[in-house]
Scaffold this motif. Structure first.
Motif, mmCIF file in Angstrom:
data_model
loop_
_atom_site.group_PDB
_atom_site.id
_atom_site.type_symbol
_atom_site.label_atom_id
_atom_site.label_comp_id
_atom_site.label_asym_id
_atom_site.label_seq_id
_atom_site.Cartn_x
_atom_site.Cartn_y
_atom_site.Cartn_z
ATOM 1 N N TYR A 107 -3.522 -14.343 7.296
ATOM 2 C CA TYR A 107 -3.180 -14.065 5.720
ATOM 3 C C TYR A 107 -2.579 -15.306 5.328
ATOM 4 O O TYR A 107 -1.871 -16.077 5.920
ATOM 5 C CB TYR A 107 -2.336 -12.731 5.906
ATOM 6 N N LYS A 123 -5.570 -1.718 6.543
ATOM 7 C CA LYS A 123 -5.210 -1.750 5.171
ATOM 8 C C LYS A 123 -4.885 -0.338 5.037
ATOM 9 O O LYS A 123 -5.489 0.565 5.155
ATOM 10 C CB LYS A 123 -6.289 -2.242 4.325
ATOM 11 N N LYS A 157 -3.125 -10.663 -4.998
ATOM 12 C CA LYS A 157 -3.759 -9.550 -4.419
ATOM 13 C C LYS A 157 -3.306 -8.962 -3.196
ATOM 14 O O LYS A 157 -3.398 -9.722 -2.005
ATOM 15 C CB LYS A 157 -5.255 -9.885 -4.168
ATOM 16 N N TYR A 158 -2.065 -8.299 -3.284
ATOM 17 C CA TYR A 158 -1.444 -7.979 -2.163
ATOM 18 C C TYR A 158 -1.734 -6.207 -1.668
ATOM 19 O O TYR A 158 -1.943 -5.724 -2.700
ATOM 20 C CB TYR A 158 0.036 -8.055 -2.489
ATOM 21 N N TYR A 159 -1.282 -6.031 -0.530
ATOM 22 C CA TYR A 159 -1.659 -4.870 -0.013
ATOM 23 C C TYR A 159 -0.902 -4.356 1.198
ATOM 24 O O TYR A 159 -0.278 -5.532 1.686
ATOM 25 C CB TYR A 159 -3.159 -4.287 0.093
ATOM 26 N N SER A 185 -1.501 -10.756 2.087
ATOM 27 C CA SER A 185 -2.183 -11.259 0.912
ATOM 28 C C SER A 185 -3.380 -12.194 1.629
ATOM 29 O O SER A 185 -2.940 -13.082 2.521
ATOM 30 C CB SER A 185 -1.419 -11.714 -0.090
ATOM 31 N N GLU A 200 -3.982 0.285 -1.993
ATOM 32 C CA GLU A 200 -5.021 -0.643 -2.870
ATOM 33 C C GLU A 200 -4.318 -2.076 -2.746
ATOM 34 O O GLU A 200 -3.270 -2.205 -2.509
ATOM 35 C CB GLU A 200 -4.796 0.132 -4.332
ATOM 36 N N GLN A 201 -5.306 -2.983 -3.739
ATOM 37 C CA GLN A 201 -4.553 -4.309 -4.125
ATOM 38 C C GLN A 201 -3.644 -4.172 -5.223
ATOM 39 O O GLN A 201 -4.200 -3.429 -6.105
ATOM 40 C CB GLN A 201 -5.637 -5.280 -4.010
ATOM 41 N N TYR A 202 -2.635 -4.833 -5.129
ATOM 42 C CA TYR A 202 -1.821 -4.953 -6.216
ATOM 43 C C TYR A 202 -1.456 -6.449 -6.749
ATOM 44 O O TYR A 202 -1.496 -7.330 -6.006
ATOM 45 C CB TYR A 202 -0.607 -4.250 -6.134
#
Length: 192
Positions: A54, A84, A74-76, A69, A87-89
């Protein structure tokens, strides 16, 4: 020059490992930066625990979840198996108990749980928090200059008031400026 130990060498001595485990992590695995590869998760035995790299990786929290990330903004969340779960935030913050703030922009977030499910059908601004009082999980979230108090067990608004609220451990809410006090049900107890 600092060298990373070989993959067969434990990353910490057992005494240092025990101190690290007690003070800094709630999990049996933790992120380590590996040059030219990125962050990877290792166990205290020095073995790779998750076969993934990562760009950014945090320690696992009390829910055994970590924010990671692979690309900027784009973190999850992943679980301790590397799966996972959200969602990605743009950013993720732990709110307490089993809840997280998933930022969709720099300041707007939605609330989701440890399984990645959005639990409140609304967006909030500023900071939020969750806490337990008398076996009920409450959330304090802000939007448009008002504080919203949620019963997180029911995912329902208990009440809202203009301004910022804080919870007092004696069982009531108080405005940040101390001008008003409210019961757990939103009844005004006192106002200057």
């Amino acid at each position: 020059m600092i060298r990373l130990p070989s993959r067969s060498t434990p990353l910490y001595s057992s005494a240092a490992s025990d101190v690290y485990k007690r003070q800094f992590t709630k999990s049996k695995i933790f992120p380590v930066y590996v040059r030219d590869e990125g962050y990877q998760y290792y166990g205290f035995d020095g073995k790779e625990a998750i076969k993934e790299s990562y760009k950014s990786a945090e320690a696992f929290d009390e829910n055994n979840l970590a924010v990671v990330s692979k690309k900027e903004d784009k973190y999850y969340l992943i679980n301790n198996k590397g799966k996972k779960v959200s969602e990605q935030y743009v950013r993720i913050m732990y709110l307490g108990e089993k809840y997280y703030a998933g930022y969709t922009t720099g300041s707007k977030y939605e609330v989701f749980d440890v399984e990645g499910n959005k639990v409140i059908n609304d967006y909030f601004m500023d900071e939020g928090t969750t806490f337990v009082y008398n076996d009920v999980v409450y959330g304090i979230f802000n939007k448009s200059g008002s504080s919203y108090i949620y019963d997180m067990n029911e995912n329902e608004v208990v009440f809202s008031v203009e301004g910022d609220l804080e919870f007092n451990e004696k069982g009531y809410f108080v405005t940040v400026d101390g001008d008003a006090y409210y019961s757990l049900k939103g009844e005004k107890i006192y106002k200057r």
